[in-house]
Design an enzyme around this catalytic site. Structure first.
Site, PDB file in Angstrom:
ATOM      1  N   ASP A 224       0.842  -1.193   0.000  1.00 19.51           N
ATOM      2  CA  ASP A 224       0.000   0.000   0.000  1.00 19.51           C
ATOM      3  C   ASP A 224       0.885   1.253   0.000  1.00 19.51           C
ATOM      4  O   ASP A 224       1.452   1.593   1.011  1.00 19.51           O
ATOM      5  CB  ASP A 224      -0.970  -0.003   1.191  1.00 19.51           C
ATOM      6  CG  ASP A 224      -0.293  -0.348   2.518  1.00 19.51           C
ATOM      7  OD1 ASP A 224       0.799  -0.949   2.525  1.00 19.51           O
ATOM      8  OD2 ASP A 224      -0.887  -0.022   3.552  1.00 19.51           O
TER       9      ASP A 224
ATOM     10  N   GLU B  41      12.610   0.874   7.150  1.00 15.90           N
ATOM     11  CA  GLU B  41      11.670  -0.094   6.595  1.00 15.90           C
ATOM     12  C   GLU B  41      11.900  -0.341   5.116  1.00 15.90           C
ATOM     13  O   GLU B  41      11.513  -1.382   4.581  1.00 15.90           O
ATOM     14  CB  GLU B  41      10.234   0.406   6.801  1.00 15.90           C
ATOM     15  CG  GLU B  41       9.948   1.720   6.088  1.00 15.90           C
ATOM     16  CD  GLU B  41       8.485   2.108   6.079  1.00 15.90           C
ATOM     17  OE1 GLU B  41       7.649   1.255   6.381  1.00 15.90           O
ATOM     18  OE2 GLU B  41       8.199   3.265   5.754  1.00 15.90           O
TER      19      GLU B  41
END
Length: 548
Positions: A288, A483
């Protein structure tokens, strides 16, 4: 089977949420929905109704809303108490298997990070869950980091693998038990450990987490206890996320709940219900967001987030994962003496493999591609997920693997020195170029490493070396793990999407530890300084740069 939406009129829906999020009181929409209530929800909602009556036009000033939030809500993070995992070890055996001293020292620091990412839920959350958006789970957990203060489903696979390499089997077991608890509670694992995630899942890695734990511990009693819950989760995906097309049944992400996502409310408020469903399906995929899910735009227009149609795609990686799950579940049942159940899962895997090869395999291009339900055809853009069947070992002929290796080499995705990007499309979304993501690197490297050819194994190592170097340089510069990373910058964190890049970071640490476990005798902190292609001109350029 449609799932009812989260019924919290504060954290999931309702006028209070709408007013606070559209007023942009916080830089990150997730901040508000992670805040703790100071009073019972009924008291807060009644007070907000009274406040709304003072502003008949619904134009409540942001300063008034801010005062209201300050009166009735506490800051995020109060759900947890300090906790150091009791099974943490300062010198796991993995560290002794890493030849490069710089990497061994770095791995020791990553091992230390588990302590900072550990969380224990306060008893107050269990006693008064109505005051929190957090879903109370029975065991302490390790979180991704940054804004991600709670457990996340597919992140946990790489976290668990990292914990096991750090010999933290009790913490890893607790992580898995939390996810099993969620399946027993909801019928599936929600996207994350908050009530606003209750109506969507993420890629179903729980079966593989149990496999990792069993391989590390040989704890057959734990496996026997977990298996009925794993069967239950598999049934959820087959009953609620499957679709039959051209006599083939495959799976997709599909979240038929047409309301705004609480954590990114202000970004997309006012969009139509069907788009909300598609955005949630995209969130369920873990990607996403990405151009991977865009529908074709009208002539002369460039597709954008508003063209997201994730439920209209049969994803290669989801089906490869389910194929691997089916074979793993078959092995579990056979190990525990249920030959009939094992045979059923083996048949399911064979049927899925056949379906993937019928609908997704492109013999001319030599790869698997997502299948578009709208176009009734494959979508041939590059994504690392196109190679997921190699990781899952879900293909019928060795020649297919060799063709896929050639596809990857000719795709243009290997020309970047700092990882393989999520796509070659610069859409501004975070699951696109120029971002490289740890789980995608790991799945690609592991898939290539399983192939018999020396060429594939060498490429796997080269990709691992580049990824280790990128992560190490970022840690050396920022003293942090991120991340995601930018394929164009040596150690540069990634960007784009709905929020700033986050540090911590659970799955990044787990992937690095797994690669150090796999190749620790050969990896170096200096490593490769260029791409993994064999282009002589590029290598000469890199040599010249090195000599400068």
């Amino acid at each position: 089977m449609p799932l009812p939406p989260c019924d919290s009129e504060i954290y999931c829906t309702g006028q209070l949420l709408h007013h606070v999020q559209t007023a942009k009181l916080f830089n990150d929409d997730k901040h508000f929905v992670d805040m703790k209530l100071k009073e019972h929800p009924d008291v807060v909602l009644s007070a907000f109704q009274n406040l709304s009556q003072d502003w008949p036009s619904n134009a409540i000033p942001p300063s008034t809303l801010r005062d209201f939030v300050g009166l009735y809500f506490d800051e995020p993070g109060l759900e947890f108490e300090p906790w150091t995992p009791p099974d943490w070890k300062d010198n796991p055996k993995l560290l002794g298997r890493i030849e490069d001293p710089a990497l061994a020292g770095w791995a020791a620091k990553l091992n230390q990070l588990w302590k900072s990412l550990g969380r224990k839920i306060r008893q107050e959350v269990r006693d008064h869950p109505e005051l929190y958006s957090l879903i109370p789970t029975p065991h302490p957990l390790v979180v991704p980091g940054g804004r991600f203060r709670e457990l996340y489903y597919w992140d946990s696979y790489w976290v668990v693998n990292g914990l096991l390499l750090s010999e933290m089997t009790t913490t890893a077991r607790g992580m898995i038990q939390n996810l099993l608890y969620l399946v027993d509670t909801y019928g599936f694992v929600p996207n994350g450990g908050r009530v606003y995630y209750e109506r969507r899942s993420q890629p179903p890695f729980l079966t593989l987490m149990v496999e990792s734990y069993y391989q590390a511990t040989q704890d057959q009693a734990f496996l026997r206890g977990a298996l009925p819950t794993l069967d239950k989760e598999y049934s959820f995906w087959m009953q609620n996320r499957s679709l039959t097309l051209h006599n083939h049944t495959l799976n997709r992400h599909h979240v038929p709940v047409g309301s705004p996502r609480s954590v990114v409310y202000k970004h997309y408020s006012g969009v139509k219900q069907l788009l909300w469903e598609e955005l949630k399906a995209g969130a369920e995929s873990g990607w996403d967001f990405s151009s991977r899910w865009y529908r074709a735009a009208p002539p002369g227009q460039t597709p954008s987030l508003g063209d997201t149609g994730a439920s209209q795609v049969l994803p290669v990686d989801l089906n490869a994962l389910l194929c691997r799950n089916e074979r793993t579940l078959a092995s579990f049942h056979r190990l525990l003496g249920d030959a009939e159940a094992a045979a059923g899962y083996e048949r399911a895997a064979a049927v899925r493999q056949q379906a993937m090869e019928a609908l997704m395999w492109d013999e001319r291009r030599g790869a698997w591609f997502d299948f578009s339900l709208l176009a009734d055809a494959t979508r041939t853009q590059f994504h690392p997920s196109n190679l997921a069947p190699l990781w899952a070992q879900c293909f019928s002929a060795p020649a297919m693997a060799e063709r896929a290796l050639l596809y990857l080499q000719e795709s243009g995705a290997l020309r970047f020195p700092n990882g393989v990007p999520a796509s070659l499309q610069d859409s501004g979304q975070q699951w696109d170029y120029p971002n490289a993501w740890p789980p995608l690197q790991h799945m690609l490297i592991e898939g290539l490493s399983k192939l018999p050819s020396d060429e594939a194994k060498k490429l796997a190592f080269d990709l691992a070396q580049n990824w280790i170097r990128t992560n190490w340089r970022a840690f050396d510069e920022y003293d942090a793990m991120f991340e995601k990373y930018d394929v164009n910058g040596d150690g540069k964190p990634g960007g784009g999407g709905e929020y700033d890049v986050q540090l911590g970071f659970g799955w990044t640490n787990g992937v690095v530890l797994q690669l150090l476990d796999l190749y620790g005798d050969r990896l170096t902190a200096g490593g490769l300084s260029g791409t993994t292609t064999s282009s002589l001109p590029l290598l000469l350029c890199l040599l010249l740069v090195t000599l400068q």
